[in-house]
Design an enzyme around this catalytic site. Structure first.
Site, PDB file in Angstrom:
ATOM      1  N   SER A 160      15.458  40.120  -7.359  1.00 62.39           N
ATOM      2  CA  SER A 160      15.760  38.606  -6.348  1.00 62.39           C
ATOM      3  C   SER A 160      14.762  37.671  -5.866  1.00 62.39           C
ATOM      4  O   SER A 160      15.030  37.021  -5.163  1.00 62.39           O
ATOM      5  CB  SER A 160      16.342  39.003  -4.880  1.00 62.39           C
ATOM      6  OG  SER A 160      15.530  40.265  -3.722  1.00 62.39           O
ATOM      7  N   HIS A 213      21.644  39.553  -9.008  1.00 58.32           N
ATOM      8  CA  HIS A 213      21.153  38.552  -9.511  1.00 58.32           C
ATOM      9  C   HIS A 213      21.295  37.942 -10.899  1.00 58.32           C
ATOM     10  O   HIS A 213      20.966  36.823 -11.983  1.00 58.32           O
ATOM     11  CB  HIS A 213      19.874  38.126  -9.019  1.00 58.32           C
ATOM     12  CG  HIS A 213      19.906  37.703  -7.595  1.00 58.32           C
ATOM     13  ND1 HIS A 213      19.983  36.882  -6.858  1.00 58.32           N
ATOM     14  CD2 HIS A 213      19.305  38.747  -6.481  1.00 58.32           C
ATOM     15  CE1 HIS A 213      19.580  36.954  -5.137  1.00 58.32           C
ATOM     16  NE2 HIS A 213      19.467  38.236  -5.466  1.00 58.32           N
ATOM     17  N   LYS A 224      26.969  36.044  -4.598  1.00 55.29           N
ATOM     18  CA  LYS A 224      26.366  35.383  -5.711  1.00 55.29           C
ATOM     19  C   LYS A 224      26.311  34.006  -6.193  1.00 55.29           C
ATOM     20  O   LYS A 224      27.188  33.464  -6.536  1.00 55.29           O
ATOM     21  CB  LYS A 224      24.631  35.906  -5.479  1.00 55.29           C
ATOM     22  CG  LYS A 224      24.072  36.562  -4.544  1.00 55.29           C
ATOM     23  CD  LYS A 224      22.958  37.682  -4.645  1.00 55.29           C
ATOM     24  CE  LYS A 224      22.924  38.349  -3.821  1.00 55.29           C
ATOM     25  NZ  LYS A 224      22.916  37.819  -2.799  1.00 55.29           N
TER      26      LYS A 224
HETATM   27  C1  LIG Z   1      19.732  42.880  -5.179  1.00 54.46           C
HETATM   28  C2  LIG Z   1      20.777  42.282  -4.071  1.00 54.46           C
HETATM   29  N1  LIG Z   1      21.116  43.092  -4.375  1.00 54.46           N
HETATM   30  C3  LIG Z   1      21.697  43.582  -3.169  1.00 54.46           C
HETATM   31  C4  LIG Z   1      21.699  41.971  -1.991  1.00 54.46           C
HETATM   32  C5  LIG Z   1      22.862  41.945  -0.940  1.00 54.46           C
HETATM   33  O1  LIG Z   1      24.447  40.971  -1.150  1.00 54.46           O
HETATM   34  P1  LIG Z   1      24.813  40.282   0.087  1.00 54.46           P
HETATM   35  O2  LIG Z   1      24.221  39.504   0.734  1.00 54.46           O
HETATM   36  O3  LIG Z   1      26.419  40.246  -0.476  1.00 54.46           O
HETATM   37  O4  LIG Z   1      25.154  41.557   0.679  1.00 54.46           O
HETATM   38  C6  LIG Z   1      21.237  40.992  -2.556  1.00 54.46           C
HETATM   39  C7  LIG Z   1      21.084  40.065  -1.606  1.00 54.46           C
HETATM   40  O5  LIG Z   1      20.285  39.405  -1.110  1.00 54.46           O
HETATM   41  C8  LIG Z   1      20.379  41.185  -3.219  1.00 54.46           C
HETATM   42  O6  LIG Z   1      19.495  40.313  -3.525  1.00 54.46           O
END
Ligand SMILES: Cc1ncc(COP(=O)(O)O)c(C=O)c1O
Length: 370
Positions: free
Chosen positions: A165, A193, A224
């Site tokens: 991310s 992502h 996202k």
């Molecule tokens: C790689 C990754 N996994 C999980 C999440 C968490 O997702 P959510 O924002 O839907 O709770 C994020 C969010 O920033 C992320 O970048």
């Protein structure tokens, strides 16, 4: 009595103080994860409006009154990802903590990439498994740790982001899955992502032409590229049934609002049509060309995430950009390692060539002024 004042002062002293800010209307946004601009797509909004007929909230957990249109979305996600089943959670964060803490038990070993998302880290902490961290995307290091430490465990789990991310790079999934097979392990890929971005939107597995398999569990978010809210996990029937029965963040939390569910279904249909993901790839190529021209990146990115690593100048540069109507947020420790503070630029299908140029020109000026 709590004494948080001192701790807050300490956070401020270390230049790590976080505060909430609002994006003004007339700013050029390079901060959101809405890669396909689906959060504002008229057909997605219409679908969400249609979902409101079930009410504003879902009124309960999926196992009580909250199971409304969610199974339609789950069938859609499973079909989209090519897996037997899918299960939707209230957020991506709660998916990771719920899946990892439920499946990884005492007597198991987790191998986790050092740059995995905080929700994976927290899932590992909540689980009773032993955890080993391997160097970022380093297959040799992963193999060495399994060789050295992987004996006598009931199960071995390898957990990785599909697309990282904060860096936008892609996990070497082919090799990771091969190692998983060699050591009879299970691979969990968090494709928050990658979904909607890589492999015609199907994600990182598809990007590498890898097929879903019994020993692969895919996690993703609806928050996202899909433009909504929520998380999901995809895998075989047995895994999903086990999670429904044991995963605490699934069981003990109110289900997603039905409008978000309906909107997300429409988003997935639009992604499947293919034009949006092609457009995003076109914009990534355009951004690569322009960012390279300004020496902001060296090689081409395959994803819409561009880390501009500025170290201690990061926050001042971000302030400068925001003052000049470009919304680009600085990312600090502990989200990224100390010394690698960065402005995380994320691009989307709505950006035009002149937007990339404007960002680069302003960044160039900021390098002299900040
Ligand atoms: C790689 C990754 N996994 C999980 C999440 C968490 O997702 P959510 O924002 O839907 O709770 C994020 C969010 O920033 C992320 O970048």
């Amino acid at each position: 009595m709590l004494n948080l004042k001192k701790e807050l002062e300490y956070i401020k002293y270390n230049n790590l103080y976080r505060y909430l800010r609002r994006k003004e209307n007339n700013t050029l946004d390079f901060s959101s994860n809405d890669y396909l601009c689906l959060s504002k797509h008229p057909e997605v909004i219409d679908a969400a409006r249609e979902g409101l007929k079930y009410g504003l909230g879902s009124t309960g957990s999926r196992l009580t009154s909250g199971n409304i249109n969610h199974e339609v979305l789950e069938e859609k996600i499973a079909e989209f990802k090519g897996t037997e089943r899918a299960l939707v959670y209230p957020t991506g964060y709660s998916t990771n903590i719920g899946v990892i803490s439920s499946l990884c038990k005492r007597g198991d070993l987790i191998l986790s990439d050092e740059l995995n998302h905080a929700s994976i880290i927290d899932g590992c902490r909540l689980s009773k498994a032993d955890v080993e961290i391997y160097n970022h995307c380093n297959i040799d290091n992963l193999r060495n740790i399994i060789e050295e430490k992987g004996k006598n465990y009931n199960n071995i789990f390898i957990i990785t982001d599909g697309v990282f991310s904060m860096d936008g790079d892609i996990a070497p999934l082919k090799d990771i899955i091969k190692i998983g097979e060699e050591y009879n392990g299970i691979v969990i890929v968090d494709d928050a992502h990658g979904t909607g971005v890589l492999g015609n939107g199907k994600g990182t597995l598809k990007h590498f032409n890898l097929k879903p398999a019994d020993n692969i569990i895919q996690i993703g978010t609806l928050s996202k590229a899909i433009g909504g809210l929520g998380g999901f996990v995809c895998g075989i029937e047995e895994v999903i049934e086990y999670l429904i029965n044991t995963s605490r963040s699934f069981i003990y939390s109110t289900a997603l609002p039905p409008s978000v569910v309906s909107g997300s279904i429409r988003s997935l249909e639009l992604i499947e049509e293919g034009d949006l993901t092609k457009k995003l790839q076109g914009n990534i190529r355009e951004a690569n060309r322009i960012f390279k021209k300004y020496n902001l990146i060296k090689g081409d990115s395959l994803t819409p995430i561009y880390p501009i690593v500025l170290g201690e100048k990061t926050m001042a540069t971000s302030e400068y950009l925001i003052k000049n109507k470009i919304f680009a947020i600085g990312i600090r420790y502990p989200t990224v390692p100390r010394g690698l503070e960065r402005i995380r630029i994320s691009i989307n299908v709505g950006h035009r060539r002149e937007d990339f140029e404007r960002l680069c020109r302003l960044l160039m000026i900021s390098f002299n002024e900040v």
